[in-house]
Each structure stands twice: as C-alpha cells, then as structure tokens.
Design a protein around this motif. Sequence first.
Motif, PDB file in Angstrom:
ATOM      1  N   ALA A 168      -8.429  42.856 -18.629  1.00 54.97           N
ATOM      2  CA  ALA A 168      -8.324  41.420 -18.912  1.00 54.97           C
ATOM      3  C   ALA A 168      -7.867  40.614 -17.698  1.00 54.97           C
ATOM      4  O   ALA A 168      -8.289  39.469 -17.518  1.00 54.97           O
ATOM      5  N   LEU A 169      -7.024  41.190 -16.855  1.00 51.47           N
ATOM      6  CA  LEU A 169      -6.465  40.432 -15.734  1.00 51.47           C
ATOM      7  C   LEU A 169      -7.531  39.917 -14.761  1.00 51.47           C
ATOM      8  O   LEU A 169      -7.506  38.731 -14.405  1.00 51.47           O
ATOM      9  N   PRO A 170      -8.516  40.716 -14.336  1.00 47.28           N
ATOM     10  CA  PRO A 170      -9.553  40.161 -13.455  1.00 47.28           C
ATOM     11  C   PRO A 170     -10.356  39.031 -14.105  1.00 47.28           C
ATOM     12  O   PRO A 170     -10.729  38.059 -13.446  1.00 47.28           O
ATOM     13  N   LEU A 171     -10.609  39.147 -15.401  1.00 45.38           N
ATOM     14  CA  LEU A 171     -11.315  38.074 -16.115  1.00 45.38           C
ATOM     15  C   LEU A 171     -10.454  36.815 -16.180  1.00 45.38           C
ATOM     16  O   LEU A 171     -10.963  35.696 -16.087  1.00 45.38           O
ATOM     17  N   PHE A 172      -9.161  36.994 -16.357  1.00 51.06           N
ATOM     18  CA  PHE A 172      -8.226  35.872 -16.343  1.00 51.06           C
ATOM     19  C   PHE A 172      -8.295  35.137 -15.001  1.00 51.06           C
ATOM     20  O   PHE A 172      -8.381  33.913 -14.963  1.00 51.06           O
TER      21      PHE A 172
END
Length: 160
Positions: free
Chosen positions: A127-131
């Motif tokens: 989720a962090l890279p998409l965030f």
Amino acid sequence: MQIVKTSKLLEMVTIPGLGEITDGIKMKDGIERCFVNKNGKYKVNEVSMDYSMVVQYETKDYTVILGNSNDYENIYLAAIQVNNQGKGIGTDVINKILDYCDENSYKLYLHPFPLKYTKENFNFKKALPLFYKLKDWYKSFGFVEQKNGYMIYHPLKLKK
C-alpha cells in the motif's frame, strides 16, 4: 458542534458535471484509515470522521464519494475510483471537483489511501508505494500535505 440541515449539506456536495447522485447516507462516527507522517516515516492511522452526509456519484467510468468536512463548511473527498486508469478520467473528475470548490470557496480535504486495501486485506509494503503515487498525483493539483494525514486543497477564491 454546529447543526446544519441535511438539505444544506446535500447542496454542498452536489457537484455539476459529475452526474447524478446514485447513493447517499447520513453517517455518524465513521472510521477511515490513512497514512500519517511520524518523524519522517509513514504509519497507518485510523481517523474518526464525524460525517453528517456522504453521497456517491457512479458512472460507467468512475465512482466518487464525497462528504462534508467536520467543520460543516468544506468538502471531504472520501474516494475516487476510476475503472479504466491512464485515460485522463481521474484528472477530469478531480478538475470538476476543484472548479466547484474554487467557485464556492470550499476547501477540499482527503486522505490519499489506496482503495484496494481494506482492513481485511491490508498490506503495508504494497500500500505504501501506491500511497506515494496518490499523494504526488494530488499534489500536482495543488493539494498540500498536512501532518495529520490529510491533504487540503485551498480554493482560489476566499470566502467573503
């Protein structure tokens, strides 16, 4: 807490050009997940949202979910989901919302959180890279990141 009639809230989140409202609910004490910057590192946090009205616009190309902000004077963008990304649909949708905010002097608040990750299937590393991608996309439209996990768009016109 300020009490505002439902019709005023519905008027606030009725944005021309997005289509017809397909769903609407009154909501109390909602919880939303967001990334919050803590000492230079992002952590997942749950934020209590005191919504009074949430509306959904849905077309074959996108879904947009809007609510009023906790101060009842601005708009909260809960979600934009584009069915066929990379074709400018999301850009068109956010520009319609921002134009509306500029015309009506509403700030627009949001948490840039990937919709595909719910509480049940959440994966921090995925989720962090998409965030980061979402955060950069919203910054390109003039949103400013806040320490509490929100991003805010300030309208071009100030309230009188």
